[in-house]
Every structure is written in C-alpha cells, then in structure tokens.
Design a protein around this motif. Structure first.
Motif, PDB file in Angstrom:
ATOM      1  N   ASP A 147     -64.506 -48.759 -26.353  1.00 46.58           N
ATOM      2  CA  ASP A 147     -64.608 -47.768 -27.419  1.00 46.58           C
ATOM      3  C   ASP A 147     -66.050 -47.756 -27.915  1.00 46.58           C
ATOM      4  OD1 ASP A 147     -64.881 -50.011 -29.093  1.00 46.58           O
ATOM      5  OD2 ASP A 147     -62.752 -50.030 -29.592  1.00 46.58           O
ATOM      6  N   ARG A 173     -68.197 -41.662 -20.920  1.00 44.96           N
ATOM      7  CA  ARG A 173     -67.242 -41.755 -22.029  1.00 44.96           C
ATOM      8  C   ARG A 173     -66.687 -43.171 -22.099  1.00 44.96           C
ATOM      9  NH1 ARG A 173     -66.252 -36.531 -20.015  1.00 44.96           N
ATOM     10  NH2 ARG A 173     -66.194 -34.889 -21.608  1.00 44.96           N
ATOM     11  N   SER A 176     -61.419 -45.133 -24.854  1.00 46.80           N
ATOM     12  CA  SER A 176     -60.682 -44.537 -25.966  1.00 46.80           C
ATOM     13  C   SER A 176     -60.878 -43.026 -26.043  1.00 46.80           C
ATOM     14  CB  SER A 176     -61.081 -45.194 -27.291  1.00 46.80           C
ATOM     15  OG  SER A 176     -62.450 -44.986 -27.554  1.00 46.80           O
ATOM     16  N   GLN A 177     -61.991 -42.536 -25.496  1.00 45.06           N
ATOM     17  CA  GLN A 177     -62.221 -41.085 -25.469  1.00 45.06           C
ATOM     18  C   GLN A 177     -61.352 -40.372 -24.443  1.00 45.06           C
ATOM     19  OE1 GLN A 177     -66.798 -41.331 -25.301  1.00 45.06           O
ATOM     20  NE2 GLN A 177     -66.399 -39.225 -25.945  1.00 45.06           N
ATOM     21  N   MET A 178     -60.858 -41.114 -23.454  1.00 45.00           N
ATOM     22  CA  MET A 178     -60.154 -40.506 -22.318  1.00 45.00           C
ATOM     23  C   MET A 178     -61.077 -39.447 -21.694  1.00 45.00           C
ATOM     24  SD  MET A 178     -57.287 -42.184 -22.258  1.00 45.00           S
ATOM     25  CE  MET A 178     -56.051 -41.261 -21.326  1.00 45.00           C
ATOM     26  N   TYR A 179     -60.683 -38.154 -21.769  1.00 45.38           N
ATOM     27  CA  TYR A 179     -61.555 -37.087 -21.239  1.00 45.38           C
ATOM     28  C   TYR A 179     -61.967 -36.116 -22.351  1.00 45.38           C
ATOM     29  CZ  TYR A 179     -60.140 -38.903 -16.741  1.00 45.38           C
ATOM     30  OH  TYR A 179     -59.925 -39.739 -15.668  1.00 45.38           O
ATOM     31  N   LYS A 180     -61.859 -36.593 -23.599  1.00 42.16           N
ATOM     32  CA  LYS A 180     -62.146 -35.719 -24.741  1.00 42.16           C
ATOM     33  C   LYS A 180     -63.599 -35.861 -25.187  1.00 42.16           C
ATOM     34  CE  LYS A 180     -57.360 -36.166 -26.307  1.00 42.16           C
ATOM     35  NZ  LYS A 180     -56.477 -36.839 -27.272  1.00 42.16           N
ATOM     36  N   GLY A 181     -64.050 -34.882 -25.959  1.00 42.20           N
ATOM     37  CA  GLY A 181     -65.403 -34.933 -26.483  1.00 42.20           C
ATOM     38  C   GLY A 181     -66.440 -34.800 -25.374  1.00 42.20           C
ATOM     39  N   GLU A 182     -67.674 -34.976 -25.739  1.00 42.74           N
ATOM     40  CA  GLU A 182     -68.761 -34.861 -24.760  1.00 42.74           C
ATOM     41  C   GLU A 182     -69.096 -36.221 -24.175  1.00 42.74           C
ATOM     42  OE1 GLU A 182     -72.332 -32.870 -25.811  1.00 42.74           O
ATOM     43  OE2 GLU A 182     -71.296 -31.129 -26.634  1.00 42.74           O
ATOM     44  N   ASP A 206     -68.847 -34.076 -17.308  1.00 44.87           N
ATOM     45  CA  ASP A 206     -69.241 -32.765 -17.845  1.00 44.87           C
ATOM     46  C   ASP A 206     -70.192 -31.957 -16.962  1.00 44.87           C
ATOM     47  OD1 ASP A 206     -67.719 -33.559 -19.982  1.00 44.87           O
ATOM     48  OD2 ASP A 206     -69.406 -33.899 -21.345  1.00 44.87           O
ATOM     49  N   ARG A 229     -63.652 -32.905 -12.219  1.00 44.49           N
ATOM     50  CA  ARG A 229     -62.784 -31.774 -12.562  1.00 44.49           C
ATOM     51  C   ARG A 229     -63.407 -30.415 -12.254  1.00 44.49           C
ATOM     52  NH1 ARG A 229     -61.528 -33.358 -18.598  1.00 44.49           N
ATOM     53  NH2 ARG A 229     -63.600 -34.272 -18.361  1.00 44.49           N
TER      54      ARG A 229
END
Length: 329
Positions: A147, A173, A176-182, A206, A229
């Motif tokens: 994290d 990342r 804890s971010q998984m695939y969220k945020g930048e 990204d 992705r």
C-alpha cells in the motif's frame, strides 16, 4: 538493444503483459503479428503444475512463432516454485518470469502474487529457488508495494538483482490500489535512475496510446514498456507505438475489415488450440473489444455471442466487414 540474459530485444521494446484468461496463444499470436517484442503466458500456479492440473499444463503451450516468449509462474512455497521452474524448462521457453504482482484475493490469500510484497525476505528466497533450479533467464513482475505506506520497490529491485534476476517489470500501483487510480511512474523512474541497478527496467500501467508511451519513455527513462489491458481488442497498439516512436506520426486506425479479420483469426486459432466448442465460447468475450466504439454494432454482437456454429460466426464477421458505410455512418 536491450538484453535479458542471452535474449536480444530491440531498443525500447514493447512487452505484452501476462493476463489471466487473456494472454493465451491465440491472443499472443495476434499481438506478435502486430509488433509485440516479448510476450508471456498467463500466470501459472506452481502448485497446479506440480499436481499436473490440466489447466495449468495447457498454459505451458508455446509456439516458435511467438519467440521470444516467457512463461510466468506464481506461488508462495520455495520447493514448489523450484520444482515448477524445472517443469517449465521442459517446454523450452526463452525465460521464466515470476509473478509478485497479481492483486487478486484468491492468489494473495495463498501468500503468492502481490501477497509476497509484505515479505521481501520471502520474495528473495522464492526468486533464488527459481534461479537455482533453471538455466533459463529469470525475470520478475511486481508492484510498488502493498500500500502507499509500504512502498518498497527500491529495496526489492536491488535485492532481486543481487540474487540474479535478468530484468524487472514494475506495475506502478500498489496491491491495495488493484487497478484503480493512476499508476505512479515516479517510483519506477527512481529504480531506473538507481546507479546500482544494471538490469533492464520495464514500466507497466496506463500505457494506452502512442503519445503516452513516448512521453513516459522520455520522462521516466525506462528501458521499455509493458502493455496489458490496452492491447485487449487492440493488438495494433504495438505497431502504432513503434511507428509513432520512429516518425512522430500516427498509423491509421484499423479499418472495420481489419477488425473483423483479427476477430476471425482469433476465433480460428482458438478453435485450433482449444477445440471448436471451447474456442467458440471463449472467444465471445473478445468481440466487443475488437469492435469497441463502432456505432450500430450491438445487433451483430448479439448474434456473435449466441451462435454456436463456426461457419455462421465467420459469416457474421464477413457481414460486419462489408457493412462499412452503415456501421460508420
């Protein structure tokens, strides 16, 4: 030129990320055709390989046209990881990659993937066990840390290089971010700028356009980028980036006919590899991606995901290919 052990890659190589239920041989073949320089299998459970699990064994399938290609393994037990590396070696990939980045709960709960980020000593021992059990180059893919309060990638990079890894791919990342945020590439840049680091450092997270690949190359100084992705339904991204790096200009977007041809190839190769029934079922998830953003595609998609007949599916894709005006109007 970028070297991973005895593997030579072009300057600023583009890597296809290993993605569960995506990075199988048919998908990798399309990405290779469209410019991917290095690819990896879906990640494979070390325990599954040792148990001779059918799904794990099938993920070992690699083909000469894919080379260079790596097989990625994960696990939390040193002996199991060492044994699985020996099994991997029998199919003669170009390298073995260790996954210390998968954030999925069922993997983390077993003390594998990103679960190992909490214990650098264990990460080092697992890596050493793999390196000592194979003559192949060993690489690692990981994240910044567990994290934001425990970002430890600088120490991880130095210690894994010390035990003998030949390259490191870093997803920007935390778990804890998984695939969220930048994705935070500043931490990746710090690893690359570390004077003690001599192995190639690849950035991941990204990268979804040629402009971003070029900008990140300039700003963060990485040896190459790993694309995940953004390649789903868009294998053309690799050549698009290469062309933009070389010329500063964009390649034309793939035509509807090219999209349909990619979908047909994917379907054909999936049926050849998995058998017709499974190939048809497992290709369904990809149609929306190949035709993402195309107006009026919904009726065709409905037919593609409900038909169980291979020739009918080819016919629908031919129909899509010929409907340029009505689809793009």
């Amino acid at each position: 030129m970028v070297k991973i052990g005895n593997i030579s890659l072009p300057e600023f190589p583009l890597l296809l990320a290993p993605m569960e239920d995506v990075s199988d041989p048919p998908f990798r073949r399309l990405c290779k055709m469209h410019g991917a320089d290095l690819m990896y299998s879906e990640f494979i459970s070390s325990e599954g390989l040792i148990r001779d699990a059918i799904k794990s064994r099938m993920k070992l399938d690699i083909f000469d046209y894919e080379r260079p290609v790596g097989i990625q393994i994960f696990g939390g037990d040193e002996e199991a990881m060492a044994m699985s590396a020996k099994i991997v070696e029998t199919v003669q990939p170009d390298l073995v990659d260790i996954n210390f980045g998968c954030p999925v709960k069922k993997v983390v709960c077993k003390g594998a993937g990103a679960g190992v980020l909490k214990d650098i000593d264990l990460m080092v021992r697992l890596t050493k066990a793999v390196i000592e059990s194979t003559h192949l180059p060993v690489t690692v893919k990981t994240r910044l840390g567990w994290d934001t309060d425990s970002i430890n990638i600088q120490e991880v990079a130095e210690r894994l290089q010390e035990v003998g890894i030949k390259a490191l791919s870093i997803h920007g990342r935390t778990r804890s971010q998984m695939y969220k945020g930048e994705a935070d590439w500043t931490e990746i840049a710090k690893v690359k700028a570390n004077p003690n680091i001599e192995i190639p450092i690849f950035g991941n997270g990204d990268i979804d356009s040629p402009e971003k690949a070029v900008a990140y190359k300039a700003e963060y100084g990485v040896d190459g980028v790993m694309i995940g992705r953004a390649a789903i339904g868009n294998p053309w991204i690799f050549n698009q980036i290469k062309h933009y790096v070389k010329t500063g200009e964009h390649l034309p977007e793939p035509t509807l006919a090219e999209r349909a041809e990619a979908a047909k190839s994917h379907l054909t190769w999936a049926c050849e590899w998995k058998g017709e029934r499974t190939g048809i079922l497992e290709t369904r998830m990809h149609y929306s991606n190949y035709f993402r953003g195309i107006p009026h595609f919904k009726p065709y998609r409905q037919r593609l995901v409900t038909s169980d007949d291979l020739q009918e599916l080819f016919g629908i894709l031919e129909e899509v290919s010929s409907q340029v005006l009505s689809l793009e109007s």
